[in-house]
Design a protein around this motif. Sequence first.
Motif, PDB file in Angstrom:
ATOM      1  N   ILE A 112       0.639  -1.067  -0.093  1.00 20.56           N
ATOM      2  CA  ILE A 112       0.031  -0.047   0.008  1.00 20.56           C
ATOM      3  C   ILE A 112       0.800   1.417   0.031  1.00 20.56           C
ATOM      4  O   ILE A 112       0.767   2.127  -1.022  1.00 20.56           O
ATOM      5  CB  ILE A 112      -0.993  -0.168   1.343  1.00 20.56           C
ATOM      6  N   LYS A 113       1.956   1.346   0.712  1.00 21.08           N
ATOM      7  CA  LYS A 113       2.673   2.468   1.028  1.00 21.08           C
ATOM      8  C   LYS A 113       3.615   2.738  -0.275  1.00 21.08           C
ATOM      9  O   LYS A 113       3.953   3.768  -0.398  1.00 21.08           O
ATOM     10  CB  LYS A 113       3.811   2.265   2.200  1.00 21.08           C
ATOM     11  N   SER A 114       3.799   1.708  -1.121  1.00 12.28           N
ATOM     12  CA  SER A 114       4.827   1.973  -2.376  1.00 12.28           C
ATOM     13  C   SER A 114       3.957   2.519  -3.451  1.00 12.28           C
ATOM     14  O   SER A 114       4.655   3.019  -4.145  1.00 12.28           O
ATOM     15  CB  SER A 114       5.186   0.330  -2.716  1.00 12.28           C
ATOM     16  N   GLY A 115       2.637   2.635  -3.454  1.00 15.04           N
ATOM     17  CA  GLY A 115       1.881   3.231  -4.290  1.00 15.04           C
ATOM     18  C   GLY A 115       1.663   2.188  -5.567  1.00 15.04           C
ATOM     19  O   GLY A 115       1.105   2.742  -6.597  1.00 15.04           O
ATOM     20  N   LEU A 125      -9.077 -11.034   7.243  1.00 21.20           N
ATOM     21  CA  LEU A 125      -9.668  -9.778   7.492  1.00 21.20           C
ATOM     22  C   LEU A 125      -9.142  -8.708   7.547  1.00 21.20           C
ATOM     23  O   LEU A 125      -9.495  -7.409   7.253  1.00 21.20           O
ATOM     24  CB  LEU A 125     -10.710 -10.269   8.683  1.00 21.20           C
ATOM     25  N   LEU A 126      -7.985  -8.809   8.522  1.00 19.35           N
ATOM     26  CA  LEU A 126      -6.974  -7.722   8.735  1.00 19.35           C
ATOM     27  C   LEU A 126      -6.357  -7.034   7.319  1.00 19.35           C
ATOM     28  O   LEU A 126      -6.418  -5.814   7.533  1.00 19.35           O
ATOM     29  CB  LEU A 126      -5.842  -8.215   9.575  1.00 19.35           C
ATOM     30  N   ILE A 127      -6.037  -7.727   6.217  1.00 18.43           N
ATOM     31  CA  ILE A 127      -5.633  -7.474   5.316  1.00 18.43           C
ATOM     32  C   ILE A 127      -6.698  -6.566   4.558  1.00 18.43           C
ATOM     33  O   ILE A 127      -6.594  -5.542   3.890  1.00 18.43           O
ATOM     34  CB  ILE A 127      -4.810  -8.346   4.491  1.00 18.43           C
ATOM     35  N   CYS A 128      -7.947  -7.192   4.330  1.00 14.96           N
ATOM     36  CA  CYS A 128      -8.864  -6.598   3.776  1.00 14.96           C
ATOM     37  C   CYS A 128      -9.257  -5.378   4.605  1.00 14.96           C
ATOM     38  O   CYS A 128      -9.498  -4.232   3.728  1.00 14.96           O
ATOM     39  CB  CYS A 128      -9.954  -7.433   3.950  1.00 14.96           C
ATOM     40  N   SER A 129      -9.298  -5.133   5.709  1.00 23.37           N
ATOM     41  CA  SER A 129      -9.683  -3.971   6.523  1.00 23.37           C
ATOM     42  C   SER A 129      -8.582  -2.856   6.179  1.00 23.37           C
ATOM     43  O   SER A 129      -8.811  -1.786   6.070  1.00 23.37           O
ATOM     44  CB  SER A 129      -9.756  -4.074   8.011  1.00 23.37           C
ATOM     45  N   GLU A 133      -9.096   0.790   4.231  1.00 22.08           N
ATOM     46  CA  GLU A 133      -8.680   2.161   4.888  1.00 22.08           C
ATOM     47  C   GLU A 133      -7.563   2.907   4.044  1.00 22.08           C
ATOM     48  O   GLU A 133      -7.616   4.083   4.212  1.00 22.08           O
ATOM     49  CB  GLU A 133      -8.146   1.845   6.216  1.00 22.08           C
ATOM     50  N   SER A 134      -7.090   2.419   2.740  1.00 26.49           N
ATOM     51  CA  SER A 134      -5.845   2.888   2.172  1.00 26.49           C
ATOM     52  C   SER A 134      -6.266   3.647   0.843  1.00 26.49           C
ATOM     53  O   SER A 134      -7.746   3.730   0.670  1.00 26.49           O
ATOM     54  CB  SER A 134      -5.105   1.668   1.614  1.00 26.49           C
ATOM     55  N   GLN A 135      -5.621   4.174   0.204  1.00 19.11           N
ATOM     56  CA  GLN A 135      -6.037   4.758  -0.941  1.00 19.11           C
ATOM     57  C   GLN A 135      -6.274   3.853  -2.058  1.00 19.11           C
ATOM     58  O   GLN A 135      -6.078   2.635  -1.741  1.00 19.11           O
ATOM     59  CB  GLN A 135      -4.619   5.482  -1.675  1.00 19.11           C
ATOM     60  N   SER A 136      -6.322   4.105  -3.235  1.00 22.26           N
ATOM     61  CA  SER A 136      -7.355   3.374  -4.326  1.00 22.26           C
ATOM     62  C   SER A 136      -6.028   2.645  -4.951  1.00 22.26           C
ATOM     63  O   SER A 136      -6.471   2.127  -6.170  1.00 22.26           O
ATOM     64  CB  SER A 136      -7.824   4.399  -5.398  1.00 22.26           C
ATOM     65  N   ASN A 137      -4.614   2.443  -4.704  1.00 21.52           N
ATOM     66  CA  ASN A 137      -3.775   1.877  -5.602  1.00 21.52           C
ATOM     67  C   ASN A 137      -4.157   0.248  -5.582  1.00 21.52           C
ATOM     68  O   ASN A 137      -3.471  -0.418  -6.231  1.00 21.52           O
ATOM     69  CB  ASN A 137      -2.312   2.216  -4.978  1.00 21.52           C
ATOM     70  N   ILE A 138      -4.632  -0.097  -4.456  1.00 23.78           N
ATOM     71  CA  ILE A 138      -4.964  -1.760  -4.278  1.00 23.78           C
ATOM     72  C   ILE A 138      -6.593  -1.827  -4.557  1.00 23.78           C
ATOM     73  O   ILE A 138      -7.238  -1.498  -4.335  1.00 23.78           O
ATOM     74  CB  ILE A 138      -4.712  -2.078  -3.014  1.00 23.78           C
ATOM     75  N   ASN A 139      -6.450  -3.038  -5.455  1.00 24.55           N
ATOM     76  CA  ASN A 139      -7.931  -3.610  -5.842  1.00 24.55           C
ATOM     77  C   ASN A 139      -7.936  -4.881  -5.040  1.00 24.55           C
ATOM     78  O   ASN A 139      -7.254  -5.900  -5.325  1.00 24.55           O
ATOM     79  CB  ASN A 139      -7.768  -3.981  -7.438  1.00 24.55           C
ATOM     80  N   LEU A 140      -8.882  -4.961  -4.378  1.00 24.77           N
ATOM     81  CA  LEU A 140      -8.986  -5.998  -3.135  1.00 24.77           C
ATOM     82  C   LEU A 140     -10.002  -7.116  -3.603  1.00 24.77           C
ATOM     83  O   LEU A 140     -11.264  -6.794  -3.902  1.00 24.77           O
ATOM     84  CB  LEU A 140      -9.366  -5.535  -1.803  1.00 24.77           C
ATOM     85  N   ILE A 141      -9.691  -8.422  -3.517  1.00 26.18           N
ATOM     86  CA  ILE A 141     -10.580  -9.523  -3.647  1.00 26.18           C
ATOM     87  C   ILE A 141     -10.582 -10.186  -2.378  1.00 26.18           C
ATOM     88  O   ILE A 141      -9.518 -10.766  -2.152  1.00 26.18           O
ATOM     89  CB  ILE A 141     -10.053 -10.433  -4.933  1.00 26.18           C
ATOM     90  N   CYS A 142     -11.613  -9.997  -1.749  1.00 22.46           N
ATOM     91  CA  CYS A 142     -11.455 -10.670  -0.169  1.00 22.46           C
ATOM     92  C   CYS A 142     -12.366 -12.099  -0.340  1.00 22.46           C
ATOM     93  O   CYS A 142     -13.298 -12.097  -0.840  1.00 22.46           O
ATOM     94  CB  CYS A 142     -12.326  -9.842   0.834  1.00 22.46           C
TER      95      CYS A 142
END
Length: 257
Positions: A112-115, A125-129, A133-142
């Motif tokens: 996330i910090k790398s951009g 669940l912790l990674i999903c959370s 809460e992060s910026q939009s550089n991550i597309n998340l599949i939970c």
Amino acid sequence: MLKIERQNIIEMELNKQGYVLVPAMSELFRCSEETVRRDLKEMESEGRLVRTHGGAYLVEKFDKSYPTNLRKSYYQRAKERMAHQALNYVKDNDVVMLDSSTTCLAIAEAFIKSGKSLTIITNSLLICSLCNESQSNINLICLGGEFRRRTTSFTNQHTVDMLRHYHADSCFISCPKLTREYGLSDNHLSEANVRACMLEQSEFKLLVADHTKFNSSANILFPGIEDLNVIMTDQKLDNEWETYAKTNDIIIEYCIE
């Protein structure tokens, strides 16, 4: 404070959250950490808890897994170093699988910090959370499934079935134990099945594990150690591991402070 009072409070904390940390108890009691360790040692001899590095926890029936919050406190700086090193193995638009380990939680934070623009597939669940809460550089599949509070993760056949719909550029896993003789191992069958499936469904496979996980085995074995591309750890391994890695075309990468 009397010993019996300290131990009663320790027991109350264990029943409330499943674990205690030595520094926190030392601060609460205003006593030395050695005094807390003596209390924990005595309580362990009475079968009231299980001691571990920096604390103690209650064992659940048929499950030797450490509670997530206890695991998060271990080797934080080593996890941060390895997480930073993991950035070398991803590029923009990669699809990456991360397991429910606290090591992978640190890796997710580094991503996330790398951009970098990444798709993260995870049962944590912790990674999903964190991604939410992060910026939009991550597309998340939970990945869904049965929720395990002890590991803050989703793990059952549904989770594995969902994983089989994806093929990732890389996966990062961090199993509880591994040996050259038995390979990778876990404390819980469902967690083992998820990690094994992540290895199967990924092109590039990385194991990220601190030095304490080597040369001992947990009770649930799962395949994939010979298929690893990289083993990343925080301390120098013995010559037998170096030979094993070379024989199986595995790169050992050290993240030493």
